[in-house]
Design an enzyme around this catalytic site. Sequence first.
Site, PDB file in Angstrom:
ATOM      1  CG  HIS A  10       4.186   8.311  11.391  1.00 58.20           C
ATOM      2  ND1 HIS A  10       5.144   7.654  12.142  1.00 58.20           N
ATOM      3  CD2 HIS A  10       4.233   7.925  10.242  1.00 58.20           C
ATOM      4  CE1 HIS A  10       5.451   6.701  11.282  1.00 58.20           C
ATOM      5  NE2 HIS A  10       5.129   7.258  10.163  1.00 58.20           N
ATOM      6  CD  GLU A  37       2.028   7.552   6.974  1.00 57.10           C
ATOM      7  OE1 GLU A  37       2.889   7.129   6.112  1.00 57.10           O
ATOM      8  OE2 GLU A  37       1.989   7.436   8.007  1.00 57.10           O
ATOM      9  CG  ASP A  39       2.216   2.700   6.396  1.00 56.30           C
ATOM     10  OD1 ASP A  39       2.996   3.743   5.791  1.00 56.30           O
ATOM     11  OD2 ASP A  39       2.344   2.826   7.793  1.00 56.30           O
ATOM     12  CG  HIS A  52       4.898  -0.001   8.824  1.00 56.72           C
ATOM     13  ND1 HIS A  52       6.038  -0.667   8.924  1.00 56.72           N
ATOM     14  CD2 HIS A  52       5.437   1.415   8.422  1.00 56.72           C
ATOM     15  CE1 HIS A  52       7.151   0.249   8.609  1.00 56.72           C
ATOM     16  NE2 HIS A  52       6.662   1.445   8.369  1.00 56.72           N
ATOM     17  CD  GLU A 112       4.606   5.178   3.191  1.00 61.37           C
ATOM     18  OE1 GLU A 112       4.635   5.319   4.538  1.00 61.37           O
ATOM     19  OE2 GLU A 112       5.521   4.290   2.936  1.00 61.37           O
TER      20      GLU A 112
HETATM   21  O1  G3P Z   1       5.039   8.524   5.028  1.00 63.36           O
HETATM   22  C1  G3P Z   1       6.163   8.956   5.841  1.00 63.36           C
HETATM   23  C2  G3P Z   1       6.499   7.621   6.683  1.00 63.36           C
HETATM   24  O2  G3P Z   1       5.389   7.056   7.107  1.00 63.36           O
HETATM   25  C3  G3P Z   1       7.280   6.696   5.968  1.00 63.36           C
HETATM   26  O3  G3P Z   1       7.818   5.841   6.656  1.00 63.36           O
HETATM   27  O4  G3P Z   1       8.068   3.481   7.578  1.00 63.36           O
HETATM   28  O5  G3P Z   1       6.728   5.281   8.660  1.00 63.36           O
HETATM   29  O6  G3P Z   1       5.953   4.153   6.696  1.00 63.36           O
HETATM   30  P1  G3P Z   1       7.097   4.726   7.247  1.00 63.36           P
HETATM   31 MG    MG Z   2       4.118   5.195   6.407  1.00 66.84          MG
END
Ligand code: G3P
Ligand code: MG
Length: 245
Positions: A10, A37, A39, A52, A112
């Site tokens: 993450h 993953e 953002d 994020h 993402e």
């Molecule tokens: O993509 C999964 C997760 O990252 C979504 O929530 O807020 O951590 O971007 P967040």
């Molecule tokens: Mg995310």
Amino acid sequence: MWTYPKVVAHRGGGRLAPENTLAAMQCGLDYGFRAVEFDVMLSKDGIPVLMHDPEFGRTVAGSGSVSNTLAQSLTQMDAGSWFDPRFSDVHVPTYEAVFHFCQAHGIWMNVEIKPVPGFEQETGTVVARLTSEWMSKTEHAITPLFSSFSLDALMCAKQSAPDIARAYLLEDYDPDFLNALQKLDAVALHTDHKKLTPEWASAIKQAGYGLMCYTVNDIDRAKEIRAWGVDAICTDRIDLIPFQA
Ligand code: G3P
Ligand code: MG
């Protein structure tokens, strides 16, 4: 069907490095992870960067916002000190830099698309168009998976890069989820493991979609939801949940 890795780091390095930075990607790699993953949102001049929060204050000091700041300034901002002073030379990276880092190291990306509110369509279009362009210039490119909470962003990504697969992110159960997946021609649904029920998991799998859950930080919980049909987990604890788990 889920044809991607089963454990995904993450925000690059989970809790072990400043999120959404090249240092995070390197940290994931050091732990053996070849799946991340992160953002992506647009700077003031429309350059995708990893971030994020749309507003500064947490991972980047001060006030201000990503959509009001030029990429050149963002990439000079300290995005590491908040995590630990030893990361004070870590800056906000462009998506382009991270894309090439991941490709060079054989790291699969779940990109993402996280638009600043009001920039959903533009973000989906730009991220998809650039990804497609960079991929065409990369030998043996690994195709990423786009995901987003924004249906609009993903619809635009579909239009700009139809061959790059999409996953729909839902924070909570939505009875309309199958319609959204169909509209997007998506391959998977991503959701918060705390909101998943065995019934919902079963409906997703029976409809033929992949299922990834975030943010699973406990190996027993990972095992439990896998038994419900979950294909992949996104974790902050890359030190506790091995990439091959
Ligand atoms: O993509 C999964 C997760 O990252 C979504 O929530 O807020 O951590 O971007 P967040
Ligand atoms: Mg995310």
